[in-house]
Design a protein around this motif. Structure first.
Motif, PDB file in Angstrom:
ATOM      1  N   ILE A  55       0.821  -1.201   0.000  1.00 14.54           N
ATOM      2  CA  ILE A  55       0.000   0.000   0.000  1.00 14.54           C
ATOM      3  C   ILE A  55       0.861   1.259   0.000  1.00 14.54           C
ATOM      4  O   ILE A  55       0.488   2.283  -0.590  1.00 14.54           O
ATOM      5  CB  ILE A  55      -0.985   0.001   1.194  1.00 14.54           C
ATOM      6  CG1 ILE A  55      -1.961   1.178   1.106  1.00 14.54           C
ATOM      7  CG2 ILE A  55      -0.242  -0.021   2.516  1.00 14.54           C
ATOM      8  CD1 ILE A  55      -2.868   1.162  -0.108  1.00 14.54           C
ATOM      9  N   GLY A  56       2.034   1.196   0.626  1.00 10.94           N
ATOM     10  CA  GLY A  56       2.931   2.351   0.604  1.00 10.94           C
ATOM     11  C   GLY A  56       3.368   2.705  -0.800  1.00 10.94           C
ATOM     12  O   GLY A  56       3.407   3.870  -1.190  1.00 10.94           O
ATOM     13  N   GLU A  57       3.717   1.696  -1.598  1.00  6.27           N
ATOM     14  CA  GLU A  57       4.096   1.928  -2.987  1.00  6.27           C
ATOM     15  C   GLU A  57       2.913   2.390  -3.816  1.00  6.27           C
ATOM     16  O   GLU A  57       3.023   3.296  -4.651  1.00  6.27           O
ATOM     17  CB  GLU A  57       4.664   0.644  -3.598  1.00  6.27           C
ATOM     18  CG  GLU A  57       5.965   0.156  -3.015  1.00  6.27           C
ATOM     19  CD  GLU A  57       6.360  -1.180  -3.616  1.00  6.27           C
ATOM     20  OE1 GLU A  57       7.185  -1.174  -4.554  1.00  6.27           O
ATOM     21  OE2 GLU A  57       5.821  -2.220  -3.183  1.00  6.27           O
ATOM     22  N   ALA A  58       1.773   1.753  -3.607  1.00  7.19           N
ATOM     23  CA  ALA A  58       0.598   2.034  -4.423  1.00  7.19           C
ATOM     24  C   ALA A  58       0.111   3.465  -4.256  1.00  7.19           C
ATOM     25  O   ALA A  58      -0.332   4.106  -5.220  1.00  7.19           O
ATOM     26  CB  ALA A  58      -0.514   1.052  -4.075  1.00  7.19           C
ATOM     27  N   LEU A  59       0.185   3.990  -3.042  1.00  7.79           N
ATOM     28  CA  LEU A  59      -0.277   5.354  -2.810  1.00  7.79           C
ATOM     29  C   LEU A  59       0.610   6.386  -3.487  1.00  7.79           C
ATOM     30  O   LEU A  59       0.150   7.476  -3.846  1.00  7.79           O
ATOM     31  CB  LEU A  59      -0.341   5.633  -1.307  1.00  7.79           C
ATOM     32  CG  LEU A  59      -1.461   4.938  -0.533  1.00  7.79           C
ATOM     33  CD1 LEU A  59      -1.284   5.137   0.962  1.00  7.79           C
ATOM     34  CD2 LEU A  59      -2.832   5.438  -0.969  1.00  7.79           C
ATOM     35  N   LEU A  60       1.883   6.067  -3.649  1.00  7.46           N
ATOM     36  CA  LEU A  60       2.809   6.999  -4.297  1.00  7.46           C
ATOM     37  C   LEU A  60       2.763   6.901  -5.815  1.00  7.46           C
ATOM     38  O   LEU A  60       3.311   7.767  -6.502  1.00  7.46           O
ATOM     39  CB  LEU A  60       4.238   6.725  -3.815  1.00  7.46           C
ATOM     40  CG  LEU A  60       4.521   7.032  -2.348  1.00  7.46           C
ATOM     41  CD1 LEU A  60       5.954   6.650  -1.991  1.00  7.46           C
ATOM     42  CD2 LEU A  60       4.278   8.505  -2.033  1.00  7.46           C
ATOM     43  N   ASP A  61       2.122   5.872  -6.344  1.00  5.31           N
ATOM     44  CA  ASP A  61       2.011   5.694  -7.790  1.00  5.31           C
ATOM     45  C   ASP A  61       0.927   6.642  -8.305  1.00  5.31           C
ATOM     46  O   ASP A  61      -0.261   6.432  -8.073  1.00  5.31           O
ATOM     47  CB  ASP A  61       1.657   4.240  -8.107  1.00  5.31           C
ATOM     48  CG  ASP A  61       1.731   3.936  -9.590  1.00  5.31           C
ATOM     49  OD1 ASP A  61       1.623   4.880 -10.413  1.00  5.31           O
ATOM     50  OD2 ASP A  61       1.874   2.751  -9.948  1.00  5.31           O
ATOM     51  N   GLN A  62       1.353   7.685  -9.012  1.00  3.80           N
ATOM     52  CA  GLN A  62       0.415   8.713  -9.457  1.00  3.80           C
ATOM     53  C   GLN A  62      -0.580   8.198 -10.488  1.00  3.80           C
ATOM     54  O   GLN A  62      -1.563   8.875 -10.800  1.00  3.80           O
ATOM     55  CB  GLN A  62       1.186   9.908 -10.021  1.00  3.80           C
ATOM     56  CG  GLN A  62       2.160  10.530  -9.032  1.00  3.80           C
ATOM     57  CD  GLN A  62       1.484  11.057  -7.782  1.00  3.80           C
ATOM     58  OE1 GLN A  62       0.699  11.998  -7.846  1.00  3.80           O
ATOM     59  NE2 GLN A  62       1.783  10.465  -6.623  1.00  3.80           N
ATOM     60  N   ARG A  63      -0.353   7.010 -11.003  1.00  7.84           N
ATOM     61  CA  ARG A  63      -1.325   6.415 -11.932  1.00  7.84           C
ATOM     62  C   ARG A  63      -2.556   5.912 -11.195  1.00  7.84           C
ATOM     63  O   ARG A  63      -3.604   5.680 -11.807  1.00  7.84           O
ATOM     64  CB  ARG A  63      -0.672   5.260 -12.704  1.00  7.84           C
ATOM     65  CG  ARG A  63       0.468   5.693 -13.624  1.00  7.84           C
ATOM     66  CD  ARG A  63       1.202   4.496 -14.183  1.00  7.84           C
ATOM     67  NE  ARG A  63       1.858   3.721 -13.113  1.00  7.84           N
ATOM     68  CZ  ARG A  63       2.595   2.638 -13.334  1.00  7.84           C
ATOM     69  NH1 ARG A  63       2.756   2.192 -14.565  1.00  7.84           N
ATOM     70  NH2 ARG A  63       3.154   2.002 -12.315  1.00  7.84           N
ATOM     71  N   ASN A  64      -2.455   5.756  -9.886  1.00 10.36           N
ATOM     72  CA  ASN A  64      -3.591   5.310  -9.084  1.00 10.36           C
ATOM     73  C   ASN A  64      -4.434   6.477  -8.601  1.00 10.36           C
ATOM     74  O   ASN A  64      -5.645   6.502  -8.757  1.00 10.36           O
ATOM     75  CB  ASN A  64      -3.103   4.483  -7.893  1.00 10.36           C
ATOM     76  CG  ASN A  64      -2.496   3.169  -8.322  1.00 10.36           C
ATOM     77  OD1 ASN A  64      -2.912   2.573  -9.315  1.00 10.36           O
ATOM     78  ND2 ASN A  64      -1.486   2.709  -7.591  1.00 10.36           N
ATOM     79  N   LEU A  65      -3.794   7.428  -7.969  1.00 11.97           N
ATOM     80  CA  LEU A  65      -4.441   8.663  -7.545  1.00 11.97           C
ATOM     81  C   LEU A  65      -3.359   9.722  -7.497  1.00 11.97           C
ATOM     82  O   LEU A  65      -2.232   9.453  -7.076  1.00 11.97           O
ATOM     83  CB  LEU A  65      -5.161   8.513  -6.217  1.00 11.97           C
ATOM     84  CG  LEU A  65      -4.432   8.199  -4.917  1.00 11.97           C
ATOM     85  CD1 LEU A  65      -5.392   8.300  -3.743  1.00 11.97           C
ATOM     86  CD2 LEU A  65      -3.812   6.822  -4.918  1.00 11.97           C
TER      87      LEU A  65
END
Length: 276
Positions: free
Chosen positions: A158-168
Protein backbone atom coordinates in the motif's frame (compact mmCIF):
# COMPACT_ATOMS: atom_id res chain seq x y z
CA UNK A 1 8.69 18.41 -0.57
CA UNK A 2 5.85 19.50 -2.88
CA UNK A 3 2.74 17.32 -2.68
CA UNK A 4 -0.65 17.78 -4.30
CA UNK A 5 -1.81 20.54 -1.96
CA UNK A 6 1.46 22.47 -2.32
CA UNK A 7 1.21 22.33 -6.11
CA UNK A 8 -2.46 23.40 -5.91
CA UNK A 9 -1.44 26.38 -3.76
CA UNK A 10 1.40 27.27 -6.12
CA UNK A 11 -0.95 27.25 -9.09
CA UNK A 12 -3.19 29.73 -7.28
CA UNK A 13 -0.26 32.02 -6.50
CA UNK A 14 0.68 32.11 -10.20
CA UNK A 15 -2.94 32.61 -11.20
CA UNK A 16 -3.33 35.62 -8.93
CA UNK A 17 -0.08 37.12 -10.17
CA UNK A 18 -0.41 36.54 -13.92
CA UNK A 19 -3.91 35.51 -15.03
CA UNK A 20 -5.25 37.94 -17.61
CA UNK A 21 -1.89 39.66 -18.00
CA UNK A 22 0.09 40.06 -21.19
CA UNK A 23 3.71 39.03 -20.75
CA UNK A 24 6.27 41.77 -21.24
CA UNK A 25 9.19 39.35 -21.23
CA UNK A 26 10.32 35.80 -20.59
CA UNK A 27 13.60 34.04 -19.89
CA UNK A 28 14.03 30.27 -20.01
CA UNK A 29 17.26 28.75 -18.70
CA UNK A 30 16.84 25.22 -20.00
CA UNK A 31 18.23 24.06 -23.36
CA UNK A 32 14.90 23.04 -24.90
CA UNK A 33 13.36 26.49 -24.36
CA UNK A 34 16.47 28.69 -24.46
CA UNK A 35 15.34 30.59 -27.57
CA UNK A 36 11.64 30.74 -26.68
CA UNK A 37 10.21 34.24 -26.26
CA UNK A 38 6.71 34.61 -24.83
CA UNK A 39 6.63 38.40 -25.00
CA UNK A 40 3.12 39.48 -26.00
CA UNK A 41 1.50 36.20 -24.96
CA UNK A 42 -1.45 36.37 -22.55
CA UNK A 43 -1.75 34.16 -19.48
CA UNK A 44 -5.26 32.73 -19.35
CA UNK A 45 -4.99 30.60 -16.20
CA UNK A 46 -2.75 28.60 -13.90
CA UNK A 47 -3.93 25.15 -12.85
CA UNK A 48 -2.63 21.97 -11.27
CA UNK A 49 -3.10 18.28 -11.98
CA UNK A 50 -1.71 16.12 -9.20
CA UNK A 51 1.90 17.26 -8.87
CA UNK A 52 1.97 18.94 -12.30
CA UNK A 53 1.68 22.70 -12.89
CA UNK A 54 -0.07 23.95 -16.02
CA UNK A 55 0.26 27.61 -17.00
CA UNK A 56 -2.08 28.13 -19.95
CA UNK A 57 -1.42 30.92 -22.41
CA UNK A 58 -2.76 32.44 -25.60
CA UNK A 59 -0.23 33.29 -28.28
CA UNK A 60 -0.67 36.31 -30.54
CA UNK A 61 -2.42 35.08 -33.69
CA UNK A 62 0.42 35.94 -36.10
CA UNK A 63 2.91 33.89 -34.06
CA UNK A 64 1.40 30.45 -34.64
CA UNK A 65 -1.67 28.81 -36.10
CA UNK A 66 -2.30 27.18 -32.72
CA UNK A 67 -2.95 29.94 -30.20
CA UNK A 68 -3.66 27.89 -27.03
CA UNK A 69 -0.45 26.72 -25.34
CA UNK A 70 0.53 25.31 -21.96
CA UNK A 71 3.77 25.80 -20.06
CA UNK A 72 4.10 22.55 -18.12
CA UNK A 73 6.40 22.11 -15.14
CA UNK A 74 6.90 19.48 -12.47
CA UNK A 75 8.25 20.42 -9.04
CA UNK A 76 9.43 16.91 -8.05
CA UNK A 77 11.40 17.08 -4.79
CA UNK A 78 12.79 20.61 -4.88
CA UNK A 79 11.14 22.76 -7.53
CA UNK A 80 9.34 25.98 -6.61
CA UNK A 81 7.62 28.93 -8.27
CA UNK A 82 7.54 32.35 -6.61
CA UNK A 83 5.70 35.53 -7.61
CA UNK A 84 7.21 38.95 -6.93
CA UNK A 85 6.10 42.53 -7.39
CA UNK A 86 8.10 44.56 -9.88
CA UNK A 87 11.31 45.71 -8.26
CA UNK A 88 11.04 43.24 -5.38
CA UNK A 89 14.15 41.23 -4.59
CA UNK A 90 14.04 37.56 -5.64
CA UNK A 91 14.82 35.69 -2.45
CA UNK A 92 13.50 32.13 -2.80
CA UNK A 93 16.65 30.37 -4.04
CA UNK A 94 20.13 31.14 -5.43
CA UNK A 95 20.10 32.68 -8.91
CA UNK A 96 21.87 29.70 -10.50
CA UNK A 97 18.79 27.56 -9.78
CA UNK A 98 16.45 29.78 -11.81
CA UNK A 99 14.94 27.93 -14.77
CA UNK A 100 12.18 30.30 -15.89
CA UNK A 101 11.23 33.96 -15.53
CA UNK A 102 7.90 35.38 -16.71
CA UNK A 103 7.31 39.14 -16.54
CA UNK A 104 4.13 41.19 -16.79
CA UNK A 105 3.48 44.88 -16.23
CA UNK A 106 2.78 44.25 -12.54
CA UNK A 107 4.48 41.02 -11.46
CA UNK A 108 7.33 38.60 -12.06
CA UNK A 109 7.03 34.82 -11.70
CA UNK A 110 10.30 32.97 -11.11
CA UNK A 111 10.67 29.20 -11.31
CA UNK A 112 13.54 27.56 -9.42
CA UNK A 113 14.89 24.07 -10.06
CA UNK A 114 11.92 23.15 -12.22
CA UNK A 115 11.71 19.73 -13.86
CA UNK A 116 10.15 18.61 -17.13
CA UNK A 117 9.72 22.22 -18.21
CA UNK A 118 8.05 22.20 -21.62
CA UNK A 119 5.80 24.28 -23.85
CA UNK A 120 3.09 22.31 -25.66
CA UNK A 121 -0.26 22.90 -27.33
CA UNK A 122 -2.99 22.90 -24.70
CA UNK A 123 -4.82 20.32 -26.78
CA UNK A 124 -1.92 17.95 -26.09
CA UNK A 125 -2.14 18.06 -22.29
CA UNK A 126 -4.01 14.78 -22.13
CA UNK A 127 -1.25 12.97 -24.00
CA UNK A 128 1.19 14.18 -21.36
CA UNK A 129 -0.98 13.67 -18.27
CA UNK A 130 -3.57 11.13 -19.33
CA UNK A 131 -1.82 8.34 -17.40
CA UNK A 132 -2.53 10.06 -14.08
CA UNK A 133 -5.18 8.74 -11.75
CA UNK A 134 -7.98 10.91 -10.36
CA UNK A 135 -6.69 14.17 -8.90
CA UNK A 136 -7.37 14.34 -5.16
CA UNK A 137 -7.92 18.11 -5.42
CA UNK A 138 -9.27 18.28 -8.96
CA UNK A 139 -12.65 18.42 -10.61
CA UNK A 140 -12.01 14.90 -11.91
CA UNK A 141 -11.76 13.40 -8.40
CA UNK A 142 -13.43 9.98 -8.50
CA UNK A 143 -12.91 7.90 -5.34
CA UNK A 144 -14.40 4.77 -6.90
CA UNK A 145 -11.94 4.97 -9.80
CA UNK A 146 -9.03 5.51 -7.40
CA UNK A 147 -10.05 2.40 -5.44
CA UNK A 148 -10.40 0.41 -8.67
CA UNK A 149 -6.90 1.37 -9.80
CA UNK A 150 -5.36 0.54 -6.43
CA UNK A 151 -7.16 -2.80 -6.21
CA UNK A 152 -5.98 -3.80 -9.69
CA UNK A 153 -2.55 -4.68 -8.23
CA UNK A 154 -3.37 -6.48 -4.94
CA UNK A 155 0.20 -7.73 -4.40
CA UNK A 156 1.80 -4.27 -4.37
CA UNK A 157 2.39 -2.77 -0.94
CA UNK A 158 0.00 0.00 0.00
CA UNK A 159 2.93 2.35 0.60
CA UNK A 160 4.10 1.93 -2.99
CA UNK A 161 0.60 2.03 -4.42
CA UNK A 162 -0.28 5.35 -2.81
CA UNK A 163 2.81 7.00 -4.30
CA UNK A 164 2.01 5.69 -7.79
CA UNK A 165 0.41 8.71 -9.46
CA UNK A 166 -1.32 6.41 -11.93
CA UNK A 167 -3.59 5.31 -9.08
CA UNK A 168 -4.44 8.66 -7.55
CA UNK A 169 -2.66 11.93 -8.20
CA UNK A 170 -1.28 14.10 -5.42
CA UNK A 171 -0.08 11.84 -2.59
CA UNK A 172 3.60 12.08 -1.62
CA UNK A 173 5.67 10.70 1.24
CA UNK A 174 4.21 12.94 3.91
CA UNK A 175 0.60 12.06 3.23
CA UNK A 176 1.46 8.41 2.60
CA UNK A 177 3.00 8.09 6.06
CA UNK A 178 0.36 10.10 7.88
CA UNK A 179 -2.56 8.43 6.14
CA UNK A 180 -1.34 4.92 6.91
CA UNK A 181 -0.70 5.81 10.54
CA UNK A 182 -4.18 7.22 10.94
CA UNK A 183 -5.63 4.05 9.40
CA UNK A 184 -3.41 1.76 11.50
CA UNK A 185 -1.96 0.11 8.38
CA UNK A 186 1.64 -0.99 7.92
CA UNK A 187 3.18 0.56 4.78
CA UNK A 188 4.24 -2.98 3.77
CA UNK A 189 0.70 -4.38 3.76
CA UNK A 190 -0.30 -5.68 0.30
CA UNK A 191 -3.13 -3.66 -1.21
CA UNK A 192 -5.26 -6.80 -1.31
CA UNK A 193 -5.02 -7.12 2.47
CA UNK A 194 -5.92 -3.51 3.28
CA UNK A 195 -9.22 -3.38 5.17
CA UNK A 196 -11.69 -0.79 3.86
CA UNK A 197 -9.71 0.51 0.90
CA UNK A 198 -12.48 3.04 0.08
CA UNK A 199 -12.12 4.48 3.59
CA UNK A 200 -8.37 4.88 3.09
CA UNK A 201 -8.89 6.68 -0.22
CA UNK A 202 -11.55 8.96 1.29
CA UNK A 203 -9.24 9.95 4.14
CA UNK A 204 -6.40 10.70 1.69
CA UNK A 205 -8.63 13.20 -0.08
CA UNK A 206 -9.75 14.82 3.17
CA UNK A 207 -6.17 15.25 4.40
CA UNK A 208 -5.05 17.06 1.25
CA UNK A 209 -8.21 19.15 1.05
CA UNK A 210 -7.78 20.26 4.67
CA UNK A 211 -4.41 21.82 3.80
CA UNK A 212 -5.53 23.47 0.59
CA UNK A 213 -5.00 27.23 0.77
CA UNK A 214 -2.21 27.21 3.38
CA UNK A 215 1.49 26.39 3.28
CA UNK A 216 1.78 24.65 6.65
CA UNK A 217 0.77 21.03 6.16
CA UNK A 218 -0.90 19.54 9.20
CA UNK A 219 -2.56 16.17 9.72
CA UNK A 220 -2.98 16.54 13.48
CA UNK A 221 -5.13 19.66 13.46
CA UNK A 222 -2.36 21.75 15.05
CA UNK A 223 -0.33 24.36 13.16
CA UNK A 224 2.23 24.76 15.95
CA UNK A 225 5.83 23.93 15.09
CA UNK A 226 6.65 20.32 15.93
CA UNK A 227 2.99 19.34 16.30
CA UNK A 228 1.81 19.12 12.70
CA UNK A 229 2.44 15.40 12.05
CA UNK A 230 1.93 12.06 13.76
CA UNK A 231 4.88 10.13 12.32
CA UNK A 232 6.41 12.00 9.37
CA UNK A 233 9.75 13.55 10.29
CA UNK A 234 9.54 12.18 13.85
CA UNK A 235 12.10 9.33 13.83
CA UNK A 236 12.85 8.03 17.36
CA UNK A 237 10.28 10.36 18.91
CA UNK A 238 7.42 8.82 20.89
CA UNK A 239 4.25 7.91 19.06
CA UNK A 240 1.50 10.37 19.95
CA UNK A 241 -0.84 7.41 20.54
CA UNK A 242 1.17 4.70 22.28
CA UNK A 243 4.60 6.13 23.10
CA UNK A 244 6.58 3.68 20.92
CA UNK A 245 9.57 5.22 19.14
CA UNK A 246 8.69 6.16 15.56
CA UNK A 247 10.70 4.15 13.03
CA UNK A 248 12.14 5.32 9.71
CA UNK A 249 13.43 3.55 6.65
CA UNK A 250 15.12 5.11 3.62
CA UNK A 251 14.40 3.52 0.26
CA UNK A 252 16.36 5.58 -2.24
CA UNK A 253 14.62 8.97 -2.39
CA UNK A 254 11.54 7.52 -0.70
CA UNK A 255 11.28 7.77 3.07
CA UNK A 256 8.82 5.90 5.28
CA UNK A 257 7.96 6.72 8.88
CA UNK A 258 5.67 4.49 10.91
CA UNK A 259 4.83 3.30 14.42
CA UNK A 260 5.75 -0.38 14.85
CA UNK A 261 3.04 -0.80 17.50
CA UNK A 262 0.14 1.07 15.92
CA UNK A 263 1.01 -0.25 12.44
CA UNK A 264 2.17 -3.85 12.94
CA UNK A 265 3.78 -5.58 9.97
CA UNK A 266 1.38 -7.93 8.15
CA UNK A 267 2.01 -11.71 8.50
CA UNK A 268 3.66 -13.50 6.92
CA UNK A 269 6.79 -11.41 6.47
CA UNK A 270 7.86 -11.15 2.86
CA UNK A 271 10.31 -9.31 0.60
CA UNK A 272 10.51 -5.65 1.46
CA UNK A 273 9.41 -6.10 5.07
CA UNK A 274 11.23 -3.49 7.20
CA UNK A 275 14.01 -4.70 9.46
CA UNK A 276 13.10 -5.36 13.09
Amino acid sequence: MPEGDTVWNTARVLHRALAGARLTGSDFRVPALATTDLTGWTVTESASRGKHLLLRLTAPAPVTSTTAWTLHSHLRMDGVWRAYALGERWTARPAHLIRAVLRSAEAVAVGYHLHELALLPTAGEERLLGHLGPDLLGADWDPAEAVRRLAAAPGVTIGEALLDQRNLAGVGNLYKCELLFLRGISPWTPVGAVPDLPGTVALAQRLLAANRGRWTQSTTGSLRRGQTSYVYGRRAQPCRRCGTAIAKEDLGERVTYWCPTCQPAPPPAGPGTPPA
